[in-house]
Design a protein around this motif. Sequence first.
Motif, PDB file in Angstrom:
ATOM      1  N   ILE A 145       0.833  -1.204   0.000  1.00 36.09           N
ATOM      2  CA  ILE A 145       0.000   0.000   0.000  1.00 36.09           C
ATOM      3  C   ILE A 145       0.868   1.256   0.000  1.00 36.09           C
ATOM      4  O   ILE A 145       0.633   2.190  -0.781  1.00 36.09           O
ATOM      5  CB  ILE A 145      -0.973  -0.017   1.199  1.00 36.09           C
ATOM      6  CG1 ILE A 145      -2.006  -1.137   1.010  1.00 36.09           C
ATOM      7  CG2 ILE A 145      -1.653   1.346   1.386  1.00 36.09           C
ATOM      8  CD1 ILE A 145      -2.831  -1.454   2.250  1.00 36.09           C
ATOM      9  N   VAL A 146       1.883   1.296   0.843  1.00 36.13           N
ATOM     10  CA  VAL A 146       2.740   2.482   0.950  1.00 36.13           C
ATOM     11  C   VAL A 146       3.570   2.678  -0.323  1.00 36.13           C
ATOM     12  O   VAL A 146       3.640   3.789  -0.862  1.00 36.13           O
ATOM     13  CB  VAL A 146       3.639   2.396   2.200  1.00 36.13           C
ATOM     14  CG1 VAL A 146       4.704   3.476   2.200  1.00 36.13           C
ATOM     15  CG2 VAL A 146       2.796   2.485   3.466  1.00 36.13           C
ATOM     16  N   ILE A 147       4.182   1.619  -0.809  1.00 32.49           N
ATOM     17  CA  ILE A 147       4.983   1.732  -2.040  1.00 32.49           C
ATOM     18  C   ILE A 147       4.071   2.081  -3.215  1.00 32.49           C
ATOM     19  O   ILE A 147       4.424   2.897  -4.072  1.00 32.49           O
ATOM     20  CB  ILE A 147       5.791   0.443  -2.292  1.00 32.49           C
ATOM     21  CG1 ILE A 147       6.834   0.254  -1.182  1.00 32.49           C
ATOM     22  CG2 ILE A 147       6.462   0.477  -3.662  1.00 32.49           C
ATOM     23  CD1 ILE A 147       7.489  -1.117  -1.170  1.00 32.49           C
ATOM     24  N   GLY A 148       2.880   1.490  -3.248  1.00 33.65           N
ATOM     25  CA  GLY A 148       1.917   1.805  -4.300  1.00 33.65           C
ATOM     26  C   GLY A 148       1.497   3.266  -4.267  1.00 33.65           C
ATOM     27  O   GLY A 148       1.397   3.918  -5.315  1.00 33.65           O
ATOM     28  N   ALA A 149       1.256   3.795  -3.076  1.00 35.08           N
ATOM     29  CA  ALA A 149       0.888   5.212  -2.954  1.00 35.08           C
ATOM     30  C   ALA A 149       2.030   6.102  -3.447  1.00 35.08           C
ATOM     31  O   ALA A 149       1.780   7.124  -4.112  1.00 35.08           O
ATOM     32  CB  ALA A 149       0.530   5.538  -1.507  1.00 35.08           C
ATOM     33  N   ALA A 150       3.262   5.715  -3.160  1.00 30.99           N
ATOM     34  CA  ALA A 150       4.418   6.479  -3.653  1.00 30.99           C
ATOM     35  C   ALA A 150       4.459   6.460  -5.182  1.00 30.99           C
ATOM     36  O   ALA A 150       4.738   7.486  -5.816  1.00 30.99           O
ATOM     37  CB  ALA A 150       5.711   5.923  -3.069  1.00 30.99           C
TER      38      ALA A 150
END
Length: 170
Positions: A145-150
Amino acid sequence: MIAQYKQTGLAWIWLALLVLIADQVSKIAVLQSFQLYDSVKITEFFNLTYVRNYGAAFSFLADSGGWQRWFFTLIAVVAVVLLSYWLAKTPKKQIWLVIGFNLILGGAAGNLYDRVAYGYVVDFLDFTIPLYGRWPAFNIADMGIVIGAACVLIDAFIHQNKQQANENKT
Protein backbone atom coordinates in the motif's frame (compact mmCIF):
# COMPACT_ATOMS: atom_id res chain seq x y z
CA MET A 1 -11.88 -8.68 -25.02
CA ILE A 2 -8.44 -10.14 -24.16
CA ALA A 3 -6.70 -7.64 -26.44
CA GLN A 4 -8.53 -4.80 -24.68
CA TYR A 5 -7.55 -6.21 -21.26
CA LYS A 6 -3.89 -6.31 -22.30
CA GLN A 7 -3.98 -2.58 -23.03
CA THR A 8 -5.16 -1.61 -19.52
CA GLY A 9 -3.68 -1.65 -16.06
CA LEU A 10 -5.26 -5.07 -15.56
CA ALA A 11 -2.41 -6.50 -17.64
CA TRP A 12 -0.33 -6.02 -14.48
CA ILE A 13 -2.82 -7.71 -12.13
CA TRP A 14 -0.16 -10.36 -11.53
CA LEU A 15 1.61 -7.77 -9.37
CA ALA A 16 -1.43 -7.43 -7.09
CA LEU A 17 -1.64 -11.23 -6.87
CA LEU A 18 2.07 -11.43 -6.04
CA VAL A 19 1.65 -8.97 -3.15
CA LEU A 20 -1.45 -10.82 -1.92
CA ILE A 21 0.26 -14.23 -2.03
CA ALA A 22 3.50 -13.02 -0.41
CA ASP A 23 1.47 -11.28 2.29
CA GLN A 24 -0.70 -14.28 3.09
CA VAL A 25 2.16 -16.81 2.98
CA SER A 26 4.20 -14.67 5.38
CA LYS A 27 1.23 -14.24 7.74
CA ILE A 28 0.50 -17.97 7.73
CA ALA A 29 4.15 -18.61 8.62
CA VAL A 30 3.88 -16.15 11.52
CA LEU A 31 0.60 -17.62 12.75
CA GLN A 32 2.05 -21.14 12.66
CA SER A 33 5.37 -20.23 14.28
CA PHE A 34 4.57 -17.52 16.84
CA GLN A 35 2.30 -17.00 19.79
CA LEU A 36 0.82 -13.53 20.19
CA TYR A 37 3.61 -11.05 21.14
CA ASP A 38 6.41 -13.56 20.49
CA SER A 39 9.43 -11.79 19.09
CA VAL A 40 12.63 -12.89 17.37
CA LYS A 41 15.50 -10.42 17.17
CA ILE A 42 16.97 -10.33 13.66
CA THR A 43 19.23 -7.25 13.99
CA GLU A 44 19.68 -4.39 16.43
CA PHE A 45 16.88 -2.50 14.72
CA PHE A 46 14.64 -5.25 13.30
CA ASN A 47 12.54 -7.94 14.96
CA LEU A 48 9.83 -10.31 13.86
CA THR A 49 7.07 -9.71 16.41
CA TYR A 50 3.56 -11.12 16.09
CA VAL A 51 0.90 -8.56 16.96
CA ARG A 52 -2.75 -8.13 16.06
CA ASN A 53 -4.05 -4.85 14.69
CA TYR A 54 -7.77 -4.39 15.27
CA GLY A 55 -7.69 -0.88 13.85
CA ALA A 56 -6.20 0.80 10.81
CA ALA A 57 -2.76 2.33 10.22
CA PHE A 58 -0.84 2.82 13.47
CA SER A 59 -3.66 0.93 15.24
CA PHE A 60 -6.03 3.86 14.67
CA LEU A 61 -9.36 3.05 16.39
CA ALA A 62 -7.99 -0.33 17.54
CA ASP A 63 -9.78 -0.21 20.89
CA SER A 64 -13.14 1.09 19.70
CA GLY A 65 -15.29 -1.85 20.73
CA GLY A 66 -15.43 -3.94 17.57
CA TRP A 67 -17.46 -1.83 15.13
CA GLN A 68 -14.24 -0.73 13.45
CA ARG A 69 -13.67 -4.24 12.07
CA TRP A 70 -16.68 -3.91 9.78
CA PHE A 71 -16.00 -0.26 9.03
CA PHE A 72 -12.44 -0.99 7.84
CA THR A 73 -13.67 -4.12 6.04
CA LEU A 74 -16.17 -1.98 4.12
CA ILE A 75 -13.47 0.57 3.27
CA ALA A 76 -11.22 -2.23 1.99
CA VAL A 77 -14.01 -3.72 -0.14
CA VAL A 78 -14.72 -0.31 -1.67
CA ALA A 79 -10.98 0.21 -2.28
CA VAL A 80 -10.64 -3.17 -4.02
CA VAL A 81 -13.65 -2.48 -6.24
CA LEU A 82 -12.54 1.07 -7.12
CA LEU A 83 -8.94 0.05 -7.79
CA SER A 84 -10.09 -2.79 -10.03
CA TYR A 85 -12.33 -0.38 -11.96
CA TRP A 86 -9.55 2.22 -12.27
CA LEU A 87 -7.12 -0.43 -13.49
CA ALA A 88 -9.61 -1.44 -16.19
CA LYS A 89 -9.80 2.22 -17.30
CA THR A 90 -6.10 3.12 -16.99
CA PRO A 91 -3.88 2.67 -20.05
CA LYS A 92 -1.06 0.20 -19.48
CA LYS A 93 1.46 2.79 -20.68
CA GLN A 94 0.90 4.84 -17.48
CA ILE A 95 3.34 2.49 -15.81
CA TRP A 96 3.80 4.28 -12.48
CA LEU A 97 0.06 4.59 -11.96
CA VAL A 98 -0.60 0.99 -13.01
CA ILE A 99 2.13 -0.37 -10.72
CA GLY A 100 0.88 1.83 -7.87
CA PHE A 101 -2.74 0.77 -8.24
CA ASN A 102 -1.78 -2.91 -8.39
CA LEU A 103 0.46 -2.69 -5.32
CA ILE A 104 -2.31 -0.94 -3.37
CA LEU A 105 -4.86 -3.47 -4.63
CA GLY A 106 -2.75 -6.44 -3.50
CA GLY A 107 -2.15 -4.86 -0.10
CA ALA A 108 -5.78 -3.92 0.41
CA ALA A 109 -6.86 -7.45 -0.53
CA GLY A 110 -4.33 -8.99 1.89
CA ASN A 111 -5.49 -6.93 4.85
CA LEU A 112 -9.13 -7.39 3.82
CA TYR A 113 -8.69 -11.15 3.97
CA ASP A 114 -7.28 -10.87 7.51
CA ARG A 115 -10.17 -8.74 8.73
CA VAL A 116 -12.75 -11.15 7.34
CA ALA A 117 -10.94 -14.37 8.37
CA TYR A 118 -9.52 -13.36 11.77
CA GLY A 119 -11.19 -10.10 12.81
CA TYR A 120 -7.83 -8.32 12.88
CA VAL A 121 -4.77 -7.76 10.69
CA VAL A 122 -1.66 -9.83 11.37
CA ASP A 123 1.41 -7.59 11.72
CA PHE A 124 4.95 -8.80 12.34
CA LEU A 125 7.62 -6.54 10.83
CA ASP A 126 8.94 -4.60 13.82
CA PHE A 127 11.55 -1.86 13.36
CA THR A 128 13.30 0.47 15.77
CA ILE A 129 14.28 3.76 14.17
CA PRO A 130 17.22 5.68 15.67
CA LEU A 131 16.17 8.91 17.38
CA TYR A 132 12.50 7.90 17.01
CA GLY A 133 12.03 4.57 18.75
CA ARG A 134 9.80 1.69 17.76
CA TRP A 135 7.79 2.01 14.59
CA PRO A 136 4.38 0.33 14.74
CA ALA A 137 4.57 -3.24 13.41
CA PHE A 138 3.34 -3.78 9.87
CA ASN A 139 3.17 -6.47 7.17
CA ILE A 140 3.80 -7.05 3.46
CA ALA A 141 0.31 -5.80 2.53
CA ASP A 142 1.08 -2.51 4.27
CA MET A 143 4.34 -2.27 2.32
CA GLY A 144 2.42 -2.78 -0.93
CA ILE A 145 0.00 0.00 0.00
CA VAL A 146 2.74 2.48 0.95
CA ILE A 147 4.98 1.73 -2.04
CA GLY A 148 1.92 1.80 -4.30
CA ALA A 149 0.89 5.21 -2.95
CA ALA A 150 4.42 6.48 -3.65
CA CYS A 151 4.13 5.22 -7.25
CA VAL A 152 0.80 7.03 -7.66
CA LEU A 153 2.44 10.25 -6.40
CA ILE A 154 5.35 9.80 -8.81
CA ASP A 155 2.85 9.39 -11.64
CA ALA A 156 1.08 12.59 -10.57
CA PHE A 157 4.36 14.53 -10.62
CA ILE A 158 5.32 13.09 -14.02
CA HIS A 159 1.97 14.02 -15.54
CA GLN A 160 2.02 17.46 -13.93
CA ASN A 161 5.47 18.13 -15.40
CA LYS A 162 4.37 16.87 -18.84
CA GLN A 163 1.25 19.04 -18.70
CA GLN A 164 3.29 22.11 -17.73
CA ALA A 165 5.77 21.40 -20.53
CA ASN A 166 2.90 21.14 -23.03
CA GLU A 167 1.38 24.40 -21.75
CA ASN A 168 4.75 26.15 -22.10
CA LYS A 169 5.00 25.02 -25.74
CA THR A 170 1.72 26.70 -26.64
